[in-house]
Design a protein around this motif. Sequence first.
Motif, mmCIF file in Angstrom:
data_model
loop_
_atom_site.group_PDB
_atom_site.id
_atom_site.type_symbol
_atom_site.label_atom_id
_atom_site.label_comp_id
_atom_site.label_asym_id
_atom_site.label_seq_id
_atom_site.Cartn_x
_atom_site.Cartn_y
_atom_site.Cartn_z
ATOM 1 N N PRO A 78 -1.855 10.860 -18.299
ATOM 2 C CA PRO A 78 -1.998 10.559 -16.870
ATOM 3 C C PRO A 78 -1.180 9.342 -16.459
ATOM 4 N N LEU A 79 -0.725 9.349 -15.223
ATOM 5 C CA LEU A 79 -0.107 8.164 -14.636
ATOM 6 C C LEU A 79 -1.174 7.399 -13.852
ATOM 7 N N ALA A 80 -0.762 6.398 -13.082
ATOM 8 C CA ALA A 80 -1.724 5.603 -12.319
ATOM 9 C C ALA A 80 -2.111 6.335 -11.042
ATOM 10 N N PRO A 81 -3.378 6.278 -10.634
ATOM 11 C CA PRO A 81 -3.783 6.937 -9.390
ATOM 12 C C PRO A 81 -3.127 6.298 -8.168
ATOM 13 N N ALA A 82 -3.010 7.081 -7.113
ATOM 14 C CA ALA A 82 -2.477 6.601 -5.839
ATOM 15 C C ALA A 82 -3.257 7.269 -4.711
ATOM 16 N N GLN A 83 -3.082 6.752 -3.527
ATOM 17 C CA GLN A 83 -3.656 7.405 -2.344
ATOM 18 C C GLN A 83 -2.582 7.524 -1.284
ATOM 19 N N ASP A 84 -2.481 8.712 -0.667
ATOM 20 C CA ASP A 84 -1.506 8.895 0.404
ATOM 21 C C ASP A 84 -2.210 9.093 1.735
ATOM 22 N N PHE A 85 -1.425 9.116 2.793
ATOM 23 C CA PHE A 85 -1.930 9.225 4.164
ATOM 24 C C PHE A 85 -1.239 10.422 4.808
ATOM 25 N N LEU A 117 -1.913 -5.976 -3.116
ATOM 26 C CA LEU A 117 -1.701 -4.959 -2.087
ATOM 27 C C LEU A 117 -1.298 -5.603 -0.763
ATOM 28 N N SER A 118 -1.899 -6.726 -0.443
ATOM 29 C CA SER A 118 -1.556 -7.411 0.811
ATOM 30 C C SER A 118 -0.090 -7.817 0.821
ATOM 31 N N GLU A 119 0.399 -8.351 -0.310
ATOM 32 C CA GLU A 119 1.792 -8.776 -0.379
ATOM 33 C C GLU A 119 2.729 -7.568 -0.373
ATOM 34 N N ALA A 120 2.383 -6.532 -1.117
ATOM 35 C CA ALA A 120 3.214 -5.328 -1.131
ATOM 36 C C ALA A 120 3.279 -4.709 0.257
ATOM 37 N N THR A 151 1.110 2.255 11.064
ATOM 38 C CA THR A 151 1.017 0.808 10.858
ATOM 39 C C THR A 151 -0.188 0.418 10.006
ATOM 40 N N ASP A 152 -0.935 1.426 9.528
ATOM 41 C CA ASP A 152 -2.180 1.124 8.811
ATOM 42 C C ASP A 152 -2.177 1.587 7.356
ATOM 43 N N ILE A 153 -0.986 1.796 6.775
ATOM 44 C CA ILE A 153 -0.938 2.214 5.367
ATOM 45 C C ILE A 153 -1.502 1.105 4.473
ATOM 46 N N ALA A 154 -2.484 1.450 3.681
ATOM 47 C CA ALA A 154 -3.147 0.533 2.729
ATOM 48 C C ALA A 154 -3.848 -0.641 3.409
ATOM 49 N N GLU A 155 -4.036 -0.577 4.704
ATOM 50 C CA GLU A 155 -4.620 -1.703 5.427
ATOM 51 C C GLU A 155 -6.051 -2.002 4.962
ATOM 52 N N GLN A 156 -6.883 -0.966 4.927
ATOM 53 C CA GLN A 156 -8.279 -1.182 4.547
ATOM 54 C C GLN A 156 -8.399 -1.581 3.083
ATOM 55 N N ALA A 157 -7.643 -0.932 2.205
ATOM 56 C CA ALA A 157 -7.715 -1.260 0.773
ATOM 57 C C ALA A 157 -7.257 -2.690 0.525
ATOM 58 N N ALA A 158 -6.227 -3.136 1.237
ATOM 59 C CA ALA A 158 -5.734 -4.497 1.058
ATOM 60 C C ALA A 158 -6.779 -5.511 1.544
#
Length: 429
Positions: free
Chosen positions: A208-215, A395-398, A418-425
């Motif tokens: 397996p590779l690392a998990p990700a989440q898309d939008f 995540l915030s810096e990325a 404009t909200d990609i990864a916003e909540q997770a960060a």
Amino acid sequence: MKILVVGSGAREHAIVHSLAQEAPAGGRHELHAAPGNPGIAALATLHTVDALDGRAVAELTQQIGADLVVVGPEAPLVAGVADAVRATGTPVFGPSADAARLEGSKAFAKDVMAAAHVPTAKAHVCSTVDQVGDALDDFGPPFVVKDDGLAAGKGVVVTSDRLEALRHAQECFANPDRGGDPRVVVEEFLDGPEVSLFCISDGQTVVPLAPAQDFKRAFDGDAGPNTGGMGAYSPLPWAPEGLTAEVVEAIAQPTIDEMRSRGIPFVGVLYVGLALTSRGTRVIEFNARFGDPETQVVLSRLETPLSELLLSASTGRLADLPALRWRDDAAVTVVVASDGYPAAPRTGGPVTGVGEAENLPGVHVLHAGTATDDEGVLRSAGGRVLSVVGVGESLSEARRLAYSGVDRIVLPGSHHRTDIAEQAAADAR
């Protein structure tokens, strides 16, 4: 190595970009792409070969003396391009046409999952509108209707409107590409957050590779129609501990074992689309290739040379590969899309600022739908045009870096979320 990458999108650019960063003993790889795109052209030699033409790709493979061929998109895989290359004796990363039916037919994938006891949504395979209506009434809203065949990530409708669900089914049945036996799959709705996990297989072993989440939705707040994907991030700080091991044990390995038992070994990447529901982890879908845009962030974090991983899978030696190494950094990608995407993208607009974005530390830009005109001007040539990737210590810096890159790019009428990864960060702070 001489490596040929087949395809022309941001996924293929991400693969070439990762391969180009390697510095193996003896010098860098000699990279080729067919047909590639203007971004890939900066890193590889392009060849004007139809990615769907297995014979032409196989001939190119022999012409350049490739040591490894990577077939990126789903359509060439379903068309048997990997089979044609494999017949030349060249190692190829990508499943056979038979194995690619895990993506090419959702009904086939459901059959394999049932045989392998893989947890997934209950489903009805329908070939008439009346059957669809009965299935919708059986499950109730929200309704999930999927085109059985390939649809570039846009063949799914999730709606509480029964008429909209029926209309989508009728459009799928009327699709001339489906031939004389069009089918749709109606599923129960799965609640909970979604996760993408790429599982590399050599037909027997799974890595397996690392998990990700898309939008997937077009606009902020998950509003608007489904798209091929508007952004993604990795890692997932909120994911349950042990999720990856669970998916390999309960989903990926049983699926690979079932395919092998059918005489259809799966060599390539099994993309497992998951829902973490209130009743446990469930499979939403299988794909037979790297996902776009998740590939852009997952490969940005992979420290193990990608060429070693792909060649090991292609030659049946995954079991001998050392454990994968990962960077601690986070990665976020934001897709810049053409005006009108996904319904009716307007193409041909000039694209500027890519170089300025790439000059930012921690930012790289991957081309998805671009072309250069006779004057050498970069122009949009598809719905999703660019994928801007930011890599940072959090995540915030990325996320900040990715959006700084997006701000440098100008494409008249373009849009991006404009909200990609916003909540997770925010949750990870």
